[in-house]
Scaffold this motif. Structure first.
Motif, PDB file in Angstrom:
ATOM      1  N   TYR A  23       0.829  -1.216   0.000  1.00 38.98           N
ATOM      2  CA  TYR A  23       0.000   0.000   0.000  1.00 38.98           C
ATOM      3  C   TYR A  23       0.856   1.257   0.000  1.00 38.98           C
ATOM      4  O   TYR A  23       0.446   2.307  -0.482  1.00 38.98           O
ATOM      5  N   GLU A  29      -5.757   1.801  -3.824  1.00 40.98           N
ATOM      6  CA  GLU A  29      -6.418   0.566  -3.392  1.00 40.98           C
ATOM      7  C   GLU A  29      -6.153  -0.596  -4.344  1.00 40.98           C
ATOM      8  O   GLU A  29      -5.769  -1.687  -3.922  1.00 40.98           O
ATOM      9  N   SER A  67      -9.996   5.179   3.647  1.00 33.97           N
ATOM     10  CA  SER A  67     -10.237   4.493   2.370  1.00 33.97           C
ATOM     11  C   SER A  67     -10.887   3.135   2.610  1.00 33.97           C
ATOM     12  O   SER A  67     -11.768   2.713   1.859  1.00 33.97           O
ATOM     13  N   GLU A  68     -10.445   2.434   3.643  1.00 32.88           N
ATOM     14  CA  GLU A  68     -11.064   1.140   3.956  1.00 32.88           C
ATOM     15  C   GLU A  68     -12.522   1.328   4.355  1.00 32.88           C
ATOM     16  O   GLU A  68     -13.378   0.501   4.020  1.00 32.88           O
ATOM     17  N   GLY A 108     -14.322   1.896   1.228  1.00 33.34           N
ATOM     18  CA  GLY A 108     -14.344   0.656   0.472  1.00 33.34           C
ATOM     19  C   GLY A 108     -15.435  -0.301   0.919  1.00 33.34           C
ATOM     20  O   GLY A 108     -15.880  -1.149   0.146  1.00 33.34           O
ATOM     21  N   LYS A 115      -5.385   5.467   4.648  1.00 34.84           N
ATOM     22  CA  LYS A 115      -5.703   4.047   4.472  1.00 34.84           C
ATOM     23  C   LYS A 115      -6.936   3.669   5.278  1.00 34.84           C
ATOM     24  O   LYS A 115      -7.813   2.947   4.795  1.00 34.84           O
TER      25      LYS A 115
END
Length: 402
Positions: free
Chosen positions: A144, A246, A169-170, A173, A166
């Motif tokens: 990543y 990602e 973003s998760e 997601g 991160k």
């Protein structure tokens, strides 16, 4: 037709979607999935035909979502609608074309080639501690960091906190990649997208006041020229940060896992580094970063002898197409010399991934560096844990030793 489970969140399907898609393709290649409430396409030809046909099959996910929600729920999830409805990946022409043209020039193979030396330097820096440790979590300590560092530099913001991005973003997601078993997925995504928006606003405001030679400044300039709205600038920055790392993270992690299973291919690449281009294409085909994408039928259509009604949603199996034995010889074997290799890991048609040239370059530099400096990886933990989503093929961790 033999019975096929419709549970896309079942652990065996998450760990090994390829066996599931093989069985589904053999039994019912255009399959109505009652649990998901849509069709699943698994044949290469059907997948490519639908992806090519933007006239009959829509990518406008947010409009179709709005039809499913009450006005109260639309207001509740407004942060998702405000941002994701501006993403080109969720828009049909002509808006998709307008947004795409603004960024196309920056992401052509020729243009991204300018970043190769910088990407190589980032990879080399990240490999130094790995050479010393030899046992790492590939996802968190390498996969990543490469693409996220690159995209933040392109945006002109290398100082931003990678771990925070991160995490957010998760959260985003969970909605974007369809975590079907998470009842709070929309609320979780709202938290993530709101945090990303608030984090990026100061960067955009700074570039509006003091333009620099970076992508954020170009987007702000397009707004001043009337080619983008303020909301589109913000949404595009979120898309670039989210989408810019990602899928490439998954390419590097899934590719490393593939080499664990086919160590002879690692040795072939080490001995013949000129194979790095076809090697990355094969890694993309063998275990794609994105398992599937979604389309909605605008009109009634016939696919594989089945009638798709207007408004029906379809899960377009990219991973399934990439392992279709009618298209690829010995599809379950990693072969870095495979030629031709017309995979659809980046989709196809007008929505083919904008960042594909940059992802390829990052993948090439990552695996060129790894194979040059390290022996083949070995799994130190045999049990694999994937994020439970319908769309992405994302390992939570990949513990390996070199």
């Amino acid at each position: 037709m033999s019975a096929i489970s419709d549970d896309l969140m079942a652990r065996d399907v998450l760990v090994d979607p390829h066996s599931y898609y093989h069985a589904l393709r053999a039994a019912d290649p255009v399959h109505w999935n009652e649990m998901w409430g849509g069709w699943i396409l698994t044949r290469y030809t059907d997948v490519v035909d639908v992806l090519r046909d933007a006239e009959r099959f829509s990518s406008d996910r947010m409009s179709y979502l709005a039809r499913e929600l009450s006005p109260q729920d639309q207001e509740k999830y407004r942060p998702i609608f405000d941002v994701l409805s501006q993403w080109m990946v969720f828009r049909d022409p002509p808006d998709h074309t307008r947004l795409r043209l603004l960024l196309n020039a920056r992401f052509t193979p020729r243009m991204v080639e300018r970043y190769r030396e910088r990407v190589r330097a980032i990879v080399e820096d990240l490999l130094k501690p790995i050479e010393a440790k030899r046992t790492i979590d590939m996802v968190r300590e390498f996969a990543y960091l490469v693409p996220l560092t690159v995209i933040l530099e392109l945006l002109g913001a290398p100082e931003l906190d990678r771990d925070l991005i991160k995490h957010w973003s998760e959260q985003l997601g969970v909605f974007f990649f369809l975590r079907a078993d998470e009842p709070r997925r929309r609320a979780i995504a709202c938290e993530g997208v709101t945090s990303l928006v608030e984090y990026l606003k100061p960067l955009i405001a700074d570039r509006a006041a003091r333009p620099r030679a970076d992508l954020t400044s170009e987007l702000v300039a397009a707004q001043k020229e009337g080619r983008l709205s303020e909301q589109e600038v913000l949404a595009t920055c979120v898309l670039l940060v989210f989408g810019g790392h990602e899928t490439t993270m998954n390419l590097i992690a899934n590719g490393t896992l593939a080499f664990c299973r086919f160590p002879a291919e690692w040795q072939h690449l080490k001995a013949q580094p000129q194979l790095i281009g076809p090697a990355v294409e094969e890694l993309l085909r063998y275990d794609s970063s994105v398992k599937a994408t979604v389309r909605w039928a605008k009109v009634e259509a016939q696919i594989g002898g089945k009638t798709i009604r207007a408004g029906d949603k379809m899960l377009i199996g990219l991973s399934a197409a990439n392992r279709d034995p009618q298209q690829f010889v010995d599809p379950d074997r990693l072969n870095i010399r495979r030629d031709p290799n017309p995979h659809v890991a980046f989709a196809h048609g007008i929505h083919v991934c904008l960042g594909a040239p940059l992802a390829r370059l990052e993948g090439q530099e990552a695996f060129a560096g790894l194979t040059r400096r390290l022996p083949p990886p070995r799994l130190t933990e045999q049990t694999l844990d994937y994020h439970p989503t319908v769309v992405s093929r994302a390992l939570r961790a990949l513990n390996v030793s070199f």
